[in-house]
Design an enzyme around this catalytic site. Structure first.
Site, PDB file in Angstrom:
ATOM      1  N   HIS A  34     -24.850   2.114   7.974  1.00 27.88           N
ATOM      2  CA  HIS A  34     -25.042   1.239   9.131  1.00 27.88           C
ATOM      3  C   HIS A  34     -23.696   0.760   9.667  1.00 27.88           C
ATOM      4  O   HIS A  34     -23.412   0.872  10.871  1.00 27.88           O
ATOM      5  CB  HIS A  34     -25.908   0.041   8.730  1.00 27.88           C
ATOM      6  N   GLU A  35     -22.879   0.241   8.779  1.00 30.00           N
ATOM      7  CA  GLU A  35     -21.574  -0.267   9.204  1.00 30.00           C
ATOM      8  C   GLU A  35     -20.646   0.862   9.636  1.00 30.00           C
ATOM      9  O   GLU A  35     -19.802   0.680  10.518  1.00 30.00           O
ATOM     10  CB  GLU A  35     -20.934  -1.084   8.082  1.00 30.00           C
ATOM     11  N   HIS A  38     -21.086   1.483  13.335  1.00 26.99           N
ATOM     12  CA  HIS A  38     -20.278   0.544  14.132  1.00 26.99           C
ATOM     13  C   HIS A  38     -18.808   0.939  14.099  1.00 26.99           C
ATOM     14  O   HIS A  38     -18.126   0.969  15.129  1.00 26.99           O
ATOM     15  CB  HIS A  38     -20.410  -0.877  13.560  1.00 26.99           C
TER      16      HIS A  38
END
Length: 383
Positions: A34-35, A38
């Site tokens: 998920h990170e 980003h």
């Protein structure tokens, strides 16, 4: 971007180590990707990244890369965050003081000085990465472990059941539900189990004929192999398994990828249907899982095998991606909501409005976590 998850750390249940290790394995994979979503899009957009953290709180271990980003593993494994130049907190709220005193060079690398399109892409990349991860995990399982299949044959019909009322007979073979093809008995079970109270149309092969039967699964409580109680839809059909009935076929990568997309969409669709059912009164909110239950399930699934645990990681990845798209300030969806307003207005929302939004979002997230944890305590106390 800061992420807050319903799911967390089991510190109260028995078998602590047996739950913690699988739980951390699953959650770390999901949070990292998920990170990473980003991070990669922010790096592409020219944003200076100060911190990439898996977990919150004190740093346990870390290092600096050649771009000056601090990569670290933190003590509280309840999510993670990527912190950009100009951020005031792990939630990527802007620091007015820092933004006002930035040099031209610093503004070039500031997340909050990028146009709304780039900021939106950076924010959306986290949930998108979760969906991509799930698709590839499902596809990998289909490719390397294969897709198990058992003919959706009716070997018995329970008296007084929804199946009997619908007209099912022994020997029937279900080929489709609501027009969608059924490849196995487990496919039918999954659709029926998530469709309590919904009228379904079953396409059935009976001898040389093909007929349609309409039935409504009944909501019932059942126990799984670990003794956990679940409320699911039940039709009242029995299937006996004989040697050779279950086949496992490896799928070619292209088909597996498509199956991975379908599997990911199924999780999204049923999750949204469940949430919608809570608001309409068709579903009970006490089925929401929280910090204790996800750890318990991780430990239980780990006893089945690594494949089952990786499958759980894919399901959790979809759930985390979907949760973070909800339009709640503090989550990615809340940021996207603010950016949508900014795109329409032609200017950002006021600092006060954003601050109030983040406070409301924090309150909602905390209430949801408390409620889910309360559900888990009740669940564990009754197990």
């Amino acid at each position: 971007m800061a992420e807050f998850f319903i799911h967390g750390f089991n510190v109260l249940s028995t078998g602590l180590i047996g739950y913690i290790v699988p739980f951390l394995f699953v959650l770390t994979i999901v949070v990292f990707f998920h990170e990473l979503g980003h991070f990669l899009v922010a790096r592409w957009a020219g944003v200076k990244i100060l911190t990439f953290s898996v977990g919150f709180g004190p740093e346990l271990v870390g290092f600096n890369d050649r771009h000056g980003t601090r990569w670290k593993l933190s003590a509280i494994p309840l999510g993670g965050y990527v912190r950009f130049l100009g951020d005031d907190s792990e939630a990527s709220t802007p620091s007015s003081a820092a933004l006002a005193t930035m040099t031209a060079e610093e503004r070039e690398g500031s997340f909050h000085h990028k146009n709304v399109g780039r900021r939106s892409a950076i924010v959306a990349a986290g949930p998108v990465a979760n969906f991509i991860l799930a698709i590839f995990i499902f596809a990998g399982l289909f490719t390397f472990l294969g897709k198990p299949s058992t003919t959706a044959r009716v070997d018995g019909v329970q008296a007084g059941s929804a199946a009997e009322a619908a007209g099912f007979k022994q020997g029937d073979i279900v080929t489709a539900i609501n027009g969608s093809g059924i490849d196995s008995f487990s496919d039918m079970q999954r659709i029926v189990g998530t469709s309590a109270g919904e009228k379904l149309t079953f396409t059935v092969k009976r001898g040389d004929s093909v007929i349609d039967l309409r039935g409504t699964p009944e909501l019932k409580e059942i126990k799984d192999r670990f003794g956990n109680e679940h409320r699911i839809g039940v039709l009242g059909i029995a299937r006996t398994t004989s040697p050779g009935d279950v086949t496992t076929e490896r799928v070619n990568p292209a088909e597996a990828l498509w199956l991975g997309v379908k599997e990911t969409w199924f999780v999204v669709d049923r999750t949204l249907a469940y949430i919608g059912g809570i608001f309409t009164g068709r579903e009970a909110a006490d089925q929401l899982g929280g910090p204790l239950r996800i750890a318990q399930i991780s430990g239980q699934v780990a006893t089945i095998g690594l494949g089952a645990l990786i499958h759980l990681a894919a399901v959790l990845s979809v759930s985390i991606g979907l949760l973070n798209l909800f339009p709640v300030p503090l989550l990615d969806g809340g940021h996207l909501l603010f950016y949508g307003v900014e795109a329409v207005r032609g200017r950002p929302m006021s600092e006060r409005a954003q601050e109030m939004g983040f406070r409301i979002g924090l309150g909602l997230v905390l209430m949801l976590m408390v409620f889910a944890t309360y559900n888990d305590i009740l669940h564990l106390a009754g197990s």
